[in-house]
Design a protein around this motif. Structure first.
Motif, mmCIF file in Angstrom:
data_model
loop_
_atom_site.group_PDB
_atom_site.id
_atom_site.type_symbol
_atom_site.label_atom_id
_atom_site.label_comp_id
_atom_site.label_asym_id
_atom_site.label_seq_id
_atom_site.Cartn_x
_atom_site.Cartn_y
_atom_site.Cartn_z
ATOM 1 N N ASP A 181 0.830 -1.190 0.000
ATOM 2 C CA ASP A 181 0.000 0.000 0.000
ATOM 3 C C ASP A 181 0.874 1.252 0.000
ATOM 4 O OD1 ASP A 181 0.778 0.525 2.671
ATOM 5 O OD2 ASP A 181 -1.120 -0.170 3.502
ATOM 6 N N SER A 182 0.257 2.420 0.059
ATOM 7 C CA SER A 182 1.002 3.676 -0.048
ATOM 8 C C SER A 182 1.913 3.936 1.150
ATOM 9 C CB SER A 182 0.038 4.852 -0.235
ATOM 10 O OG SER A 182 -0.873 4.903 0.844
ATOM 11 N N SER A 183 1.779 3.144 2.222
ATOM 12 C CA SER A 183 2.669 3.251 3.388
ATOM 13 C C SER A 183 3.720 2.146 3.384
ATOM 14 C CB SER A 183 1.859 3.177 4.685
ATOM 15 O OG SER A 183 0.947 4.234 4.759
ATOM 16 N N ASP A 184 3.875 1.435 2.266
ATOM 17 C CA ASP A 184 4.814 0.321 2.088
ATOM 18 C C ASP A 184 4.477 -0.895 2.940
ATOM 19 O OD1 ASP A 184 6.271 1.576 0.101
ATOM 20 O OD2 ASP A 184 7.709 2.440 1.511
ATOM 21 N N VAL A 185 3.231 -1.006 3.389
ATOM 22 C CA VAL A 185 2.778 -2.188 4.113
ATOM 23 C C VAL A 185 2.373 -3.236 3.078
ATOM 24 C CG1 VAL A 185 1.004 -3.116 5.668
ATOM 25 C CG2 VAL A 185 2.019 -0.856 6.103
ATOM 26 N N VAL A 186 2.850 -4.470 3.234
ATOM 27 C CA VAL A 186 2.521 -5.539 2.294
ATOM 28 C C VAL A 186 1.067 -5.945 2.490
ATOM 29 C CG1 VAL A 186 3.038 -7.907 1.580
ATOM 30 C CG2 VAL A 186 4.908 -6.345 2.183
ATOM 31 N N VAL A 187 0.287 -5.830 1.415
ATOM 32 C CA VAL A 187 -1.129 -6.170 1.423
ATOM 33 C C VAL A 187 -1.325 -7.637 1.044
ATOM 34 C CG1 VAL A 187 -3.371 -5.656 0.352
ATOM 35 C CG2 VAL A 187 -1.761 -3.796 0.852
ATOM 36 N N ASP A 188 -0.543 -8.119 0.082
ATOM 37 C CA ASP A 188 -0.628 -9.507 -0.370
ATOM 38 C C ASP A 188 0.678 -9.877 -1.042
ATOM 39 O OD1 ASP A 188 -1.691 -12.039 -0.891
ATOM 40 O OD2 ASP A 188 -2.741 -11.400 -2.700
ATOM 41 N N THR A 189 0.967 -11.164 -1.051
ATOM 42 C CA THR A 189 2.114 -11.693 -1.790
ATOM 43 C C THR A 189 1.644 -12.894 -2.599
ATOM 44 O OG1 THR A 189 2.781 -13.190 -0.016
ATOM 45 C CG2 THR A 189 3.786 -11.007 -0.022
ATOM 46 N N VAL A 190 2.320 -13.143 -3.698
ATOM 47 C CA VAL A 190 2.083 -14.345 -4.485
ATOM 48 C C VAL A 190 3.448 -14.951 -4.784
ATOM 49 C CG1 VAL A 190 1.198 -15.317 -6.638
ATOM 50 C CG2 VAL A 190 -0.037 -13.466 -5.513
ATOM 51 N N ASP A 191 3.616 -16.206 -4.399
ATOM 52 C CA ASP A 191 4.838 -16.957 -4.644
ATOM 53 C C ASP A 191 4.524 -17.951 -5.746
ATOM 54 O OD1 ASP A 191 7.114 -18.495 -4.628
ATOM 55 O OD2 ASP A 191 7.019 -19.006 -2.501
ATOM 56 N N TYR A 192 4.968 -17.660 -6.964
ATOM 57 C CA TYR A 192 4.603 -18.529 -8.075
ATOM 58 C C TYR A 192 5.783 -19.362 -8.558
ATOM 59 C CZ TYR A 192 6.639 -15.149 -11.346
ATOM 60 O OH TYR A 192 7.483 -14.322 -12.025
ATOM 61 N N ASP A 193 5.458 -20.402 -9.295
ATOM 62 C CA ASP A 193 6.429 -21.353 -9.801
ATOM 63 C C ASP A 193 5.992 -21.750 -11.210
ATOM 64 O OD1 ASP A 193 8.586 -23.054 -9.842
ATOM 65 O OD2 ASP A 193 7.726 -24.532 -8.489
ATOM 66 N N ASP A 194 6.799 -22.523 -11.893
ATOM 67 C CA ASP A 194 6.372 -23.022 -13.206
ATOM 68 C C ASP A 194 6.409 -24.543 -13.276
ATOM 69 O OD1 ASP A 194 9.111 -23.323 -13.317
ATOM 70 O OD2 ASP A 194 9.336 -22.440 -15.295
ATOM 71 N N ASP A 195 6.489 -25.194 -12.133
ATOM 72 C CA ASP A 195 6.395 -26.649 -12.067
ATOM 73 C C ASP A 195 4.986 -27.029 -11.619
ATOM 74 O OD1 ASP A 195 9.054 -27.221 -12.790
ATOM 75 O OD2 ASP A 195 9.749 -26.912 -10.728
ATOM 76 N N PRO A 196 4.517 -28.224 -12.010
ATOM 77 C CA PRO A 196 3.184 -28.637 -11.585
ATOM 78 C C PRO A 196 3.039 -28.544 -10.068
ATOM 79 C CG PRO A 196 4.084 -30.165 -13.197
ATOM 80 C CD PRO A 196 5.181 -29.210 -12.832
ATOM 81 N N PRO A 197 1.885 -28.107 -9.604
ATOM 82 C CA PRO A 197 0.627 -27.983 -10.328
ATOM 83 C C PRO A 197 0.423 -26.647 -11.044
ATOM 84 C CG PRO A 197 0.228 -27.533 -8.039
ATOM 85 C CD PRO A 197 1.693 -27.875 -8.155
ATOM 86 N N TRP A 198 1.456 -25.804 -11.130
ATOM 87 C CA TRP A 198 1.328 -24.556 -11.884
ATOM 88 C C TRP A 198 1.195 -24.882 -13.372
ATOM 89 C CZ3 TRP A 198 0.807 -19.776 -9.784
ATOM 90 C CH2 TRP A 198 1.030 -19.683 -8.406
ATOM 91 N N PRO A 199 0.406 -24.085 -14.117
ATOM 92 C CA PRO A 199 0.252 -24.332 -15.554
ATOM 93 C C PRO A 199 1.600 -24.246 -16.279
ATOM 94 C CG PRO A 199 -1.407 -22.785 -14.797
ATOM 95 C CD PRO A 199 -0.428 -22.969 -13.666
ATOM 96 N N PRO A 200 1.798 -25.098 -17.293
ATOM 97 C CA PRO A 200 3.050 -25.077 -18.054
ATOM 98 C C PRO A 200 3.107 -23.883 -19.009
ATOM 99 C CG PRO A 200 1.531 -26.630 -19.037
ATOM 100 C CD PRO A 200 0.870 -26.106 -17.778
ATOM 101 N N ASP A 201 4.249 -23.741 -19.691
ATOM 102 C CA ASP A 201 4.380 -22.692 -20.703
ATOM 103 C C ASP A 201 3.223 -22.777 -21.678
ATOM 104 O OD1 ASP A 201 6.687 -21.820 -19.564
ATOM 105 O OD2 ASP A 201 8.014 -22.664 -21.076
ATOM 106 N N SER A 202 2.908 -21.638 -22.251
ATOM 107 C CA SER A 202 1.735 -21.531 -23.101
ATOM 108 C C SER A 202 2.097 -21.536 -24.585
ATOM 109 C CB SER A 202 1.019 -20.218 -22.774
ATOM 110 O OG SER A 202 0.063 -19.933 -23.740
#
Length: 158
Positions: free
Chosen positions: A101-122
């Motif tokens: 947010d505008s005060s540099d407080v973390v509102v959300d994080t997303v830790d993503y990967d490209d190995d299953p179960p994440w979708p493969p390259d498109s």
């Protein structure tokens, strides 16, 4: 993330308001947890209504060619290149995108990967999206809650 081939203008970020009141996101930004780069702040006067989403994009023409028109979006030049997010993240914690947010407080994080179960390259060069009903801070971290257009889990493209 990880649109096949050149990502130029194809990576985007969607912010969803799952609350019951509008949220002013003026001055909010994104940061890659392990990289000094961050986006420019979201312009003043930007808000998201309850149950609404806003897609932050780099190139409107490319986005609308890939996803269509009529989507609530905001063009932030350089958002894809400024963050320099990896297309081949190594789990855990290699690519953690933080919304602050505008005060540099973390509102959300997303830790993503490209190995299953994440979708493969498109094969069609589009990025992934989170399934409707899975737009929460906990669910958006899980690869099984993400899809690519034209990709069916456990069946491949089609």
């Amino acid at each position: 993330y990880n649109a096949d081939g050149s990502d130029g203008g194809r990576e985007w970020i969607e912010i969803y308001n799952n609350g019951d009141a509008a949220v002013d996101i003026s001055g909010w930004d994104f940061k890659d947890e392990d990289d000094p780069g961050q986006t420019d702040p979201i312009p003043g006067g930007t808000s998201i209504g309850p149950g609404d989403a806003l897609v932050l994009i780099e190139d409107q023409t490319i986005f609308e060619t890939d996803w269509g028109t009529g989507i609530n979006l905001l063009v932030l030049p350089g958002i894809g290149t400024t963050l320099n997010l990896a297309n081949s993240p190594v789990n855990p914690g290699n690519e953690v995108l933080m919304l602050r947010d505008s005060s540099d407080v973390v509102v959300d994080t997303v830790d993503y990967d490209d190995d299953p179960p994440w979708p493969p390259d498109s094969p069609n060069e589009t990025s992934i999206y989170v399934l409707p009903g899975k737009l929460t801070a906990a669910d958006n971290d899980l690869g099984e809650n993400c899809r690519r257009p034209g990709f069916l889990p456990n069946k491949g493209p089609g």
